[in-house]
Design a protein around this motif. Sequence first.
Motif, short mmCIF file in Angstrom:
data_model
loop_
_atom_site.label_atom_id
_atom_site.label_comp_id
_atom_site.label_asym_id
_atom_site.label_seq_id
_atom_site.Cartn_x
_atom_site.Cartn_y
_atom_site.Cartn_z
N ASP A 24 62.42 24.05 77.25
CA ASP A 24 61.05 23.85 76.78
C ASP A 24 61.00 22.84 75.63
OD1 ASP A 24 60.02 25.57 78.65
OD2 ASP A 24 59.85 27.27 77.27
N VAL A 25 61.97 22.91 74.74
CA VAL A 25 62.05 21.95 73.64
C VAL A 25 62.29 20.55 74.19
CG1 VAL A 25 63.36 21.25 71.59
CG2 VAL A 25 62.80 23.65 71.94
N GLU A 26 63.21 20.44 75.15
CA GLU A 26 63.51 19.14 75.78
C GLU A 26 62.26 18.57 76.46
OE1 GLU A 26 66.30 17.21 76.00
OE2 GLU A 26 67.39 18.54 74.65
N TYR A 27 61.51 19.43 77.16
CA TYR A 27 60.29 18.99 77.84
C TYR A 27 59.25 18.51 76.82
CZ TYR A 27 55.74 19.34 80.05
OH TYR A 27 54.46 19.07 80.48
N ALA A 28 59.05 19.29 75.77
CA ALA A 28 58.06 18.92 74.75
C ALA A 28 58.43 17.60 74.09
CB ALA A 28 57.95 20.03 73.71
N LEU A 29 59.72 17.41 73.83
CA LEU A 29 60.18 16.16 73.24
C LEU A 29 59.95 14.99 74.19
CD1 LEU A 29 61.64 14.55 71.04
CD2 LEU A 29 63.80 15.26 72.07
N GLU A 30 60.29 15.16 75.45
CA GLU A 30 60.10 14.09 76.44
C GLU A 30 58.62 13.74 76.60
OE1 GLU A 30 61.16 11.19 79.24
OE2 GLU A 30 62.42 12.31 77.86
#
Length: 167
Positions: A24-30
């Motif tokens: 979820d953190v990776e998705y939000a960052l992307e």
Amino acid sequence: MGPDATTARTPATAERTKGEALLDVEYALELAVLSQRLYERLNKLIVLVCLLAGSAAFVTIFHPNSVVVTVAGMVVGLLTLVEQVYDFRGKGIVHANFVKRFSRLRVKAGSMTLEELDRHLGKINQEAIPVVQGLCKVARNNMLRRNGYLDFVRPLTRWERALQVWV
């Protein structure tokens, strides 16, 4: 065999894992990175068109054709209005701030518990501004590819593919 062994893991009974929180953190960052790029490019495109259409050279070249000069003036006025209403530059700056915050969270995430990670992620997401929906699936697919989940990548619509190419 205990009663838990026969219980199927369904979305309603499944507990969230730290790995899912990290994704979820990776998705939000992307999504923040793609949004920042989109708004910065829209702002640059508007500035470029306004500079070209409003330049003295343009007016001098097309002076005999007053229709072209009039249309160019209208385009400059319209794009200036669009920039004032939608504030692409401001949105790009906001998303740049989100990129920094999500990047810091990603770095610290390894030492956090699941509850701490979810709390920090939720706190950042509370301040989020609306995004272009066409970027959501692009960001998700990019994040899944980067993390090796190729089986979960979904096909994109034409609009989403156009956004993917442009940002």
